[in-house]
Design a protein around this motif. Structure first.
Motif, PDB file in Angstrom:
ATOM      1  N   LEU A   1       0.854  -1.186   0.000  1.00 27.00           N
ATOM      2  CA  LEU A   1       0.000   0.000   0.000  1.00 27.00           C
ATOM      3  C   LEU A   1       0.891   1.238   0.000  1.00 27.00           C
ATOM      4  N   ASP A   2       0.487   2.247  -0.747  1.00 33.81           N
ATOM      5  CA  ASP A   2       1.230   3.505  -0.790  1.00 33.81           C
ATOM      6  C   ASP A   2       0.495   4.647  -0.095  1.00 33.81           C
ATOM      7  N   ALA A   3      -0.810   4.531   0.055  1.00 35.92           N
ATOM      8  CA  ALA A   3      -1.595   5.542   0.763  1.00 35.92           C
ATOM      9  C   ALA A   3      -2.916   4.912   1.163  1.00 35.92           C
ATOM     10  N   LEU A   4      -3.445   5.344   2.315  1.00 32.72           N
ATOM     11  CA  LEU A   4      -4.712   4.797   2.799  1.00 32.72           C
ATOM     12  C   LEU A   4      -5.468   5.846   3.614  1.00 32.72           C
ATOM     13  N   ASP A   5      -6.701   6.108   3.207  1.00 30.90           N
ATOM     14  CA  ASP A   5      -7.646   6.919   3.971  1.00 30.90           C
ATOM     15  C   ASP A   5      -8.971   6.174   3.998  1.00 30.90           C
TER      16      ASP A   5
ATOM     17  N   VAL B   1     -11.923   2.153  -3.141  1.00 29.31           N
ATOM     18  CA  VAL B   1     -11.722   3.007  -4.315  1.00 29.31           C
ATOM     19  C   VAL B   1     -10.227   3.157  -4.517  1.00 29.31           C
ATOM     20  N   ARG B   2      -9.778   2.900  -5.729  1.00 30.91           N
ATOM     21  CA  ARG B   2      -8.351   3.001  -6.010  1.00 30.91           C
ATOM     22  C   ARG B   2      -7.931   4.463  -6.113  1.00 30.91           C
ATOM     23  N   GLY B   3      -6.773   4.772  -5.558  1.00 35.60           N
ATOM     24  CA  GLY B   3      -6.213   6.101  -5.651  1.00 35.60           C
ATOM     25  C   GLY B   3      -6.155   6.780  -4.308  1.00 35.60           C
ATOM     26  N   ALA B   4      -5.162   7.637  -4.121  1.00 31.68           N
ATOM     27  CA  ALA B   4      -5.022   8.363  -2.873  1.00 31.68           C
ATOM     28  C   ALA B   4      -6.195   9.317  -2.698  1.00 31.68           C
ATOM     29  N   TYR B   5      -6.642   9.471  -1.459  1.00 33.86           N
ATOM     30  CA  TYR B   5      -7.746  10.384  -1.151  1.00 33.86           C
ATOM     31  C   TYR B   5      -7.312  11.811  -1.444  1.00 33.86           C
ATOM     32  N   ALA B   6      -8.210  12.591  -2.019  1.00 34.76           N
ATOM     33  CA  ALA B   6      -7.924  13.996  -2.284  1.00 34.76           C
ATOM     34  C   ALA B   6      -9.184  14.801  -2.105  1.00 34.76           C
ATOM     35  N   GLU B   7      -9.056  15.967  -1.491  1.00 39.45           N
ATOM     36  CA  GLU B   7     -10.185  16.878  -1.357  1.00 39.45           C
ATOM     37  C   GLU B   7     -10.554  17.381  -2.753  1.00 39.45           C
ATOM     38  N   VAL B   8     -11.856  17.433  -3.029  1.00 43.99           N
ATOM     39  CA  VAL B   8     -12.333  17.954  -4.314  1.00 43.99           C
ATOM     40  C   VAL B   8     -12.942  19.317  -4.076  1.00 43.99           C
ATOM     41  N   ASN B   9     -12.313  20.318  -4.587  1.00 41.71           N
ATOM     42  CA  ASN B   9     -12.813  21.692  -4.443  1.00 41.71           C
ATOM     43  C   ASN B   9     -13.371  22.173  -5.769  1.00 41.71           C
TER      44      ASN B   9
END
Length: 396
Positions: free
Chosen positions: A131-135, A387-395
């Motif tokens: 794993l490279d990132a997890l939220d 869900v694949r991919g690092a979590y990111a805030e969507v503004n």
């Protein structure tokens, strides 16, 4: 079940590695597969698990104490045998609080987000899944079970995972999380919970006027008007009842330490921190989520004692609650089943001029209406997806 792909805004998605990883293989890096801080942490976590698995490990005793603080009524949660970790639980101003800390419902969702994130880390280390990132974003839509009881249910989460692992590996990882998580078991299976044992101390009917205002004054002057105001607002016959507000929390796994930073509510106004157990790379910086999860049920019970005392006009001069339980170990040479809670029990110390009969009636009303006490006793459904991919805030 398919696993969704998540494309964070303004980021390029890396190509997936084609080589499949064996689930039991150690975490490794290749020339095409750069090491990341979280993968390094998982390698260390795997070694710690192997070391602990070779030992006889006893169950963990969990102890927490909650005190209703004098004139403010805020609930101070102390976790551990010496109370080394503390949280404040409070209400909003519309319920005679000061919003000094997260409420019990928000804290419950936050601890569940953190516990799920922790279990993904542990199971990824066990299975050798990189794993490279997890939220983990956890949500709950409360429902009313009766006229006097409502609590958080409709439990679900989304795990945002950045990883080169295959969909099959991630799905296997998810199944292992749901099978082994003590927190998921606590809220999805009905638990045997004791009635609260009451230590009753009779106090004077009239307080010494020289004393500073205390809990009695908070209950009568602040909490009672707020409770009665809530009871006096039934929905009109031609109006729909207000929709329940969705509870949400996000747990972010710090890649180098495995610490979980938890953001409560949609605005993340209140934050909490959870650490791992000492034998599993813990640093002693914060309580384990298993301790905090049980402690949160104590803050809820304490608050409902305040609410019911206010509604029933029962004077309280002191209110302190302890919650104790036992958690079987995750790993050890003597372990044959997943970690589970047991022997959950509550004790409350009350100072009041009310009669013993009134105090016992108060206890019964609290147990009948306390949200988290009944949530733990009942059976809930929980759904999760990746869900694949690092979590990111969507503004927008």
């Amino acid at each position: 079940m398919s696993i969704a792909r998540y494309a964070p805004p303004r980021k390029v998605v890396a190509a997936l590695l084609s080589a499949a990883l064996l689930l039991a293989a150690p975490l490794t890096s290749t020339a095409q597969d750069k090491a990341s801080p979280l993968r390094d942490y998982l390698t260390a976590k795997r070694a710690a698990i192997q070391t602990q698995s070779a030992r006889v490990v006893p169950p963990t005793k969990i102890h927490a104490k909650v005190t209703a603080e004098s004139r403010s009524g805020v609930r101070r949660l102390r976790i551990g045998p010496t109370g080394e970790f503390q949280y404040i639980s409070d209400s909003g101003r519309n319920y005679a609080g000061y919003n000094l800390g997260a409420g019990s419902w928000d804290s419950l969702v936050g601890t569940l987000a953190s516990s799920v994130a922790d279990e993904y880390i542990v199971q990824a280390a066990v299975q050798g899944v990189p794993l490279d990132a997890l939220d983990v974003v956890f949500t709950s839509i409360p429902e009313r079970k009766s006229e006097t009881l409502a609590y958080p249910n409709n439990l679900s989460y989304v795990a945002y995972i950045d990883s080169p692992a295959t969909d099959a590996q991630l799905e296997t990882l998810k199944r292992a999380v749901h099978t082994n998580s003590s927190a998921i078991d606590l809220v999805t299976k009905p638990q045997q919970v004791s009635h609260a044992e009451v230590e009753y101390i009779h106090s004077a009917a009239v307080r010494d006027p020289k004393l500073s205002p205390g809990l009695r004054d908070f209950i009568t002057e602040e909490k009672r008007p707020a409770v009665l105001a809530r009871r006096g607002k039934p929905a009109a016959g031609n109006e729909k009842a207000a929709e329940p507000e969705t509870l949400v929390a996000r747990a972010h796994v710090e890649p180098r330490t495995g610490l979980r930073r938890v953001f409560l509510g949609k605005d993340g106004y209140h934050q909490q921190l959870h650490d791992s157990a000492p034998g599993l790379l813990g640093y002693g910086l914060a309580p384990t989520v298993e301790e905090h999860l049980l402690g949160v049920t104590g803050t809820c019970l304490t608050h409902i004692f305040e609410v019911q005392a206010a509604g029933r006009n029962v004077l309280l001069d002191a209110l302190e609650l302890t919650v104790d339980g036992q958690l079987s170990p995750r790993f050890g040479s003597n372990i044959r089943s997943p970690a589970r809670y047991s022997d959950i029990r509550y004790k409350v110390r009350i100072e009041s001029p009310a009669s013993e009969k009134d105090i016992d009636a108060l206890r019964q009303s609290v147990e009948a209406t306390c949200p988290l006490y009944n949530l733990v006793k009942d059976e809930q459904k929980l759904e999760g997806r990746i869900v694949r991919g690092a979590y990111a805030e969507v503004n927008d």
